[in-house]
Every structure is written in structure tokens, then in C-alpha cells.
Design an enzyme around this catalytic site. Structure first.
Site, mmCIF file in Angstrom:
data_model
loop_
_atom_site.group_PDB
_atom_site.id
_atom_site.type_symbol
_atom_site.label_atom_id
_atom_site.label_comp_id
_atom_site.label_asym_id
_atom_site.label_seq_id
_atom_site.Cartn_x
_atom_site.Cartn_y
_atom_site.Cartn_z
ATOM 1 N N ASP A 1 -1.175 -0.196 6.032
ATOM 2 C CA ASP A 1 -1.435 0.346 7.475
ATOM 3 C C ASP A 1 -2.709 0.325 8.276
ATOM 4 O O ASP A 1 -3.082 0.836 9.237
ATOM 5 C CB ASP A 1 -0.767 1.844 7.253
ATOM 6 C CG ASP A 1 -1.877 2.713 6.458
ATOM 7 O OD1 ASP A 1 -2.364 2.086 5.503
ATOM 8 O OD2 ASP A 1 -2.102 3.593 6.976
ATOM 9 N N ASP B 1 -0.263 5.123 0.805
ATOM 10 C CA ASP B 1 -0.333 6.030 1.831
ATOM 11 C C ASP B 1 -0.370 5.225 3.223
ATOM 12 O O ASP B 1 -0.919 4.374 3.504
ATOM 13 C CB ASP B 1 -1.655 6.666 1.602
ATOM 14 C CG ASP B 1 -1.912 7.899 1.326
ATOM 15 O OD1 ASP B 1 -0.815 8.744 1.602
ATOM 16 O OD2 ASP B 1 -2.727 8.334 0.331
ATOM 17 N N ASP C 1 0.895 -1.248 0.067
ATOM 18 C CA ASP C 1 -0.089 0.056 0.048
ATOM 19 C C ASP C 1 0.919 1.296 0.000
ATOM 20 O O ASP C 1 1.769 1.138 0.451
ATOM 21 C CB ASP C 1 -0.849 0.097 1.414
ATOM 22 C CG ASP C 1 -1.758 0.965 1.426
ATOM 23 O OD1 ASP C 1 -2.232 1.623 0.223
ATOM 24 O OD2 ASP C 1 -2.162 1.408 2.674
#
Ligand code: NAP
Length: 569
Positions: free
Chosen positions: A515, A316, A314
Site C-alpha cells: 500500500d 498493514d 504486505d
């Protein structure tokens, strides 16, 4: 000897003009970028100042330009061919522009001027050797009159009345694109199923694709596609084919699918390569982009041992936070890549294109191309592109420019809010200028039966001044007003992970690094992947205690990744 003019001196037009000079005709030339007339003037051609001037000097005038807009630019207005055309002129339109543009050209010329549409099959080598196939449409006596001139360029096939040549050319290219797509997919399948190249080409030799397979093999194996017929022009032809088919109510499925490969190749930056570079996109992950090492391949010297043979990462909160790179992320990715582990970057963020994200990654020290990045917009385009039963492939996009581009790239014609009733698909991605007018249009299209797709369902995204409404908030308004639920493609939906896994073809042990406990971790686990949580984004250690689906590994940051997978392997 005939007075001939050639308007448009690109790759094809310059070669056609050179053949006509060599055949002893008096040749006038004009090109938008005047410099291209120079080499032909050296051969004996006479440059004209405008297309109108070229027309006034010629008995036969050939137009060979990029597309319908270029044809309008050179034929209409005070400097256009129409302004200089007389009753003694025959215009031979040789570009690939489709029957609609030919009809418009007819109305831009004086009624007494002769007109044939005569697009060509064959590429640079054929133009150079005078062996193009010319599909001519128009009156037989006109075809007969210009045939001695056209003989310098190729052989003429008279296919019908005015417009038939353009139709024949679209038909020929439909056959070409679909054949190439089928060849690419057959080879992709062979590679995916572990057949050796030798075996695959022996099999192809026993099928109707034998000639194409043999002709394209060297380029496929070298993954080099030097331009002859530029891929952007082929993309333009695919759109002309789709438009002409829609107008004639013809259901083209295979050709449309081949067009999506062309569009995807163009978006991956291959527009200036040969159109056959669509094969590179079809075989992506098998000859370029992220791909898994063969299980028996020896590790690179000094390489980090890998606990995974493919990683989905991922962006961001993992690779960067806002505009700031996460310290150590670039080094960690370099280390795992150095160990032979391919990496695919994924993001639910629909606002930036794959190219823009690849550029940003490269800027922060993580070399990447668009093929290394998957966005929810790209996945939405892929899902929209494969929806069955679409008759006109019109889509209403409520979203940022990157989403518009992806959906266009999947072969859709985009409609405006005023044309919402024509949409068969509505695709939603968060964007800041969402307004009531768009909501009304999207709801009307959905209520009229359009399928609703969305890039995600996240209600908000984090910003320094607090959460901002995201795709999910806009989608909720459209679902409420349209009275229909959307198909959502972004994480944590399975589809995004499945497409990512497919892109990392051949990888058996794939880890997903993210995250977010739901979007990344729960999504990954539901898709059967290992889930690695980093604490540089939205999740804290305290949150993990409450997680319904705990991650397999927790890292303070991506910087700790090489060490963690070394310990694991
Ligand atoms: P190209 O090399 O890209 O040349 C395009 C030509 O169109 C150039 O002369 C260009 O002028 C001109 N042009 C573009 N936009 C214009 C505008 N707005 N106003 C005026 N002129 C404009 O393309 P090509 O390969 O020669 O192809 C020409 C046509 O033949 C296309 O329709 C193509 O689909 C078709 N075709 C090509 C092949 C092939 O193998 N290349 C085979 C069959 C058919 P500038 O030089 O100023 O840009």
C-alpha cells in the site's frame, strides 16, 4: 547388585532406569513430575520423595535431566542430591550440561562424594538396548568402580579428568549439528538446481555424507521428524557449545551456523520434534511452506488461473488496517492459493513475532504458519547471523521482545545496557519503551566498533490519533550519538525482497502487493519484481500521479486481486 539411584526420568532417564532394574540392581528413582516414577515402580524401582533421599539410599546416583538449570534444581538446596550425599556415594552426571555446570556440581557436593561427568551419545533406541556411548570424565579408579553399573546402559569411553566428559559431548554434538546442516544445505542446493532426488542421493552416496544421507532420507522425503532427541534440547546444546567455545576463545563458524538453523526451527514451532527437524527448516519452501508449483504441473480443477507464480503480500493496509481485516482479503488469498500460487506475507513491523502474525492471519480466515510470514525482525536476525568475523556473537537489541527473540534465535547472546561494551552488533527496531539509557548504551557500543543494524527507516507509523515515532526516529538518535550509519534491512531495502524471493524458491514471476509507494512499490521495482498497489492503506489515487515509480497494477483493494491476475494471465 549395586544400590543405584536415577534422578530425572524423562525420555532418556526412564530408559536408563529400566535397564538398571533389568540388570538386577536395586534402583531408586526420583522425578520432578512424580507420575513418571509410576511405570518404573511397576518394574521394581523404588520412588524417593526427594533427590536428597535418593542420594542417601544409593552407592551410585545418576542425574539425567534437561539442562544446567535442571541440574542445579536437583542437586542444590535442602532437598538436592548434595544434601543427601555421603562419602560412599558416587554421582554420575549423564545429562548434557557442559563443563561449567559440572564444575558447579562438584562444588555443590560434599568433598568426599565421588563425581564423574558421563554424558551419552545415542538416543532412545540406544538407551533402550543399552548401547549408548558414555563419555566419562574423572579419576580412572572411579570410572573403573562404576563401569559395571554403567555396562547396563552402554560402553564407557574414559576421556580425561572431571569435565572432559561434558567437553567430549559438546564436541560430538558440534560434529553432529554441522554434519546435519551440511546435509540439509546440500539437498536444498540439489533441489534448487533442479537435480532429481534420485540423482542427489546417488551423488551424496559418493561423499563423506553418504551414511547420514541414507539414514535421513526417509524422514526428509516424508518431512516427518518424530521426536527422539527433542529439538529444544539440541538448541540448548548449541548454546552450550557456543558458550564453551567463547570461553575457550575458539572460533566456531560452521557449528554456529548450524545452531542458527536449530534456533530457526525452534522458532518455527518445531521444538517438540526431533532435532533433525532442522532439515525441515533448511528445506523450507522446497517441501513445505510457500513453494512454487512445478512449471509443468496441471492447474488444480476449478482453480483461478494465475498471472504470477508467487506473491509477496504486505500486511498493514493490505490484509488488515489496524486490527480490522480488509473486506474480501481472506477470500482473495484463498482464491490465489487455490490456483496454486504460493503467498509469503511480509511486514516491516518488528513488534509482533512471526508466530503471532501467523496466528492473527489464521484468526481472520487466512491459514498461515510462521514459515508463511517474514518480518523485518526475522530478516535483521538473518543478516546479523551471517555477519562475518564475529568472535563472541553478543548483541545489544534496542527493540521489542519479538526482535530480541529473533536475534537470540540467530545464535546471539543478548547483552544488557550495562554490558553494551561487549556487543559486536547493535540491532534496532521501534519499541515504545525506548529511553535515554538505551540510547547511551547503543551509542557506546557503536562507538566501540559494534555493527549497527536496523529493521527499518520509517520515521512514523499511522495511528488513529496521528503518526507515532517509528524505528527510523529511534535509529536517527542512535546514528547521531553513535556517529555511524546503520545497515537497514526492512522494505524498501533490497535485502528484504531478496530474502522473500529466496523463500519463494523456484518462482519465476513474483508480484509484490503493498500500500506504500516507496516502501512497497519502489522497493519491489528496484528488486526486479512486479509491483501491485492497493488503495486500502496509505496511498490515494491522487498520490499515484506524483509517484516517481508507478505501480504495474492498481487495485481498490486486495479483494480485486483474483480478477486482476486472471485478466493479466
Ligand atoms: P526430557 O525427556 O525432556 O527429560 C528432561 C528431564 O529433566 C525430565 O525428567 C524433567 O522433569 C527434568 N527437568 C527439567 N527441568 C527440570 C527442573 N527445573 N527441575 C527438575 N527436573 C527438571 O529429556 P531427555 O531426552 O531425557 O534428555 C535428558 C538429557 O540427556 C538432556 O540433557 C539431553 O540433552 C541429553 N541427551 C538426550 C538424548 C536424547 O536422544 N533424548 C541423547 C543424548 C543426550 P519433568 O519430567 O518433571 O519435566
Amino acid at each position: 547388585m549395586t544400590a543405584v539411584a536415577v534422578v530425572g526420568l524423562g525420555a532418556m532417564g526412564s530408559r536408563v532406569a529400566a535397564r538398571l532394574v533389568a540388570a538386577g540392581h536395586e534402583v531408586t528413582v526420583w522425578n520432578r513430575s512424580a507420575g513418571k516414577a509410576g511405570p518404573l515402580a511397576e518394574l521394581g524401582a523404588i520412588p524417593a520423595a526427594t533427590p536428597a533421599e535418593a542420594a542417601s539410599r544409593a552407592e551410585v546416583l545418576i542425574t539425567m535431566v534437561a539442562d544446567p538449570a535442571a541440574l542445579r534444581a536437583v542437586t542444590e538446596g535442602p532437598d538436592g542430591v548434595g544434601a543427601g550425599a555421603s562419602a560412599s556415594l558416587t554421582v554420575v552426571e549423564m545429562s548434557t550440561v557442559g563443563p561449567g555446570a559440572v564444575a558447579r556440581l562438584a562444588s555443590a557436593l560434599p568433598p568426599a562424594t565421588g563425581l564423574l561427568d558421563a554424558p551419552v551419545l545415542g538416543s532412545l533406541a540406544e538407551a533402550e538396548s543399552g548401547s549408548l556411548v558414555i563419555f566419562a570424565g574423572g579419576p580412572a579408579q572411579l570410572v573403573e568402580r562404576v563401569s559395571p553399573v554403567l555396562a547396563a546402559v552402554g560402553s564407557v569411553l574414559h576421556v580425561g579428568d572431571l569435565g572432559a566428559g561434558a567437553a567430549a559431548k559438546l564436541m560430538a554434538n558440534a560434529a553432529l549439528f554441522a554434519t546435519l546442516g551440511t546435509l540439509g544445505e546440500a539437498i536444498a542446493l540439489a533441489r534448487g538446481l533442479g537435480l532429481s532426488a534420485e540423482a542427489a542421493y546417488r551423488v551424496l552416496a559418493a561423499t563423506p555424507l553418504a551414511a547420514q544421507a541414507e539414514r535421513r532420507r526417509a524422514a526428509i522425503e516424508a518431512s516427518e521428524y518424530p521426536p527422539r532427541f527433542r529439538l529444544t534440547l539440541a538448541g540448548k546444546d548449541a548454546r552450550l557449545i557456543a558458550d564453551a567455545a567463547a570461553a575457550a576463545r575458539v572460533d566456531l563458524r560452521l557449528t554456529t551456523a548450524a545452531g542458527t538453523w536449530l534456533a530457526e526451527a525452534e522458532q518455527a514451532g518445531l521444538g517438540d520434534r526431533d532435532y533433525t527437524a532442522m532439515l525441515k527448516t533448511i528445506l523450507r519452501g522446497r517441501d513445505s511452506g510457500p513453494s512454487c508449483p512445478r512449471p509443468d504441473a496441471p492447474p488444480a480443477p476449478g482453480a483461478e488461473p494465475a498471472g504470477y507464480d508467487g506473491l509477496i503480500i504486505d500486511l498493514d493496509g493490505v490484509v488488515w488496517r489496524g486490527s480490522d481485516p480488509i473486506p474480501g482479503a481472506a477470500e482473495a488469498i484463498a482464491a490465489v492459493r487455490g490456483g496454486g500460487t504460493p503467498v509469503l506475507f511480509v511486514t516491516n513491523e518488528p513488534r509482533r513475532s512471526r508466530n503471532a502474525l501467523a496466528k492473527r492471519l489464521t484468526e481472520i480466515g487466512i491459514p498461515a504458519t510462521a514459515a508463511d510470514v517474514m518480518t523485518s525482525a526475522a530478516v535483521a536476525a538473518r543478516v546479523a547471523g551471517s555477519l562475518p568475523g564475529l568472535a563472541n556473537r553478543r548483541a545489544l537489541v534496542v527493540g521489542p521482545p519479538a526482535l530480541h527473540d529473533e536475534i537470540k534465535g540467530a545464535g546471539f547472546r543478548l547483552v544488557t545496557s550495562d554490558e553494551a561494551a561487549e556487543a559486536e552488533v547493535v540491532v534496532v527496531g521501534g519499541h515504545e519503551s525506548f529511553d535515554y539509557r538505551e540510547l547511551r548504551a547503543a551509542a557506546a557500543a557503536v562507538r566501540a566498533g559494534a555493527q549497527l543494524l536496523a529493521t527499518g527507516r520509517d520515521a512514523v507509523f499511522p495511528m488513529p490519533d496521528g503518526p507515532w515515532p517509528a524505528t527510523g526516529a529511534i535509529l536517527a538518535a542512535i546514528e547521531t550519538a553513535g556517529a555511524a550509519p546503520a545497515v537497514v534491512v526492512g522494505k524498501p531495502e533490497r535485502i528484504m525482497f531478496d530474502i522473500a524471493r529466496e523463500t519463494l524458491a523456484g518462482c519465476a514471476r513474483i508480484g509484490m502487493i503493498g500500500d506504500h509507494l516507496i516502501t512497497d512499490i519502489e522497493g519491489a521495482k528496484r528488486a526486479g519484481l512486479d509491483a501491485i498497489l492497493v488503495l486500502t492503506g496509505t496511498t490515494s489515487r491522487a498520490d499515484i500521479e506524483r509517484a516517481m515509480t508507478p505501480p504495474d497494477i492498481v487495485l481498490n483493494s486486495l479483494a480485486a486481486l483474483p480478477e486482476a491476475i486472471r485478466a493479466r494471465s
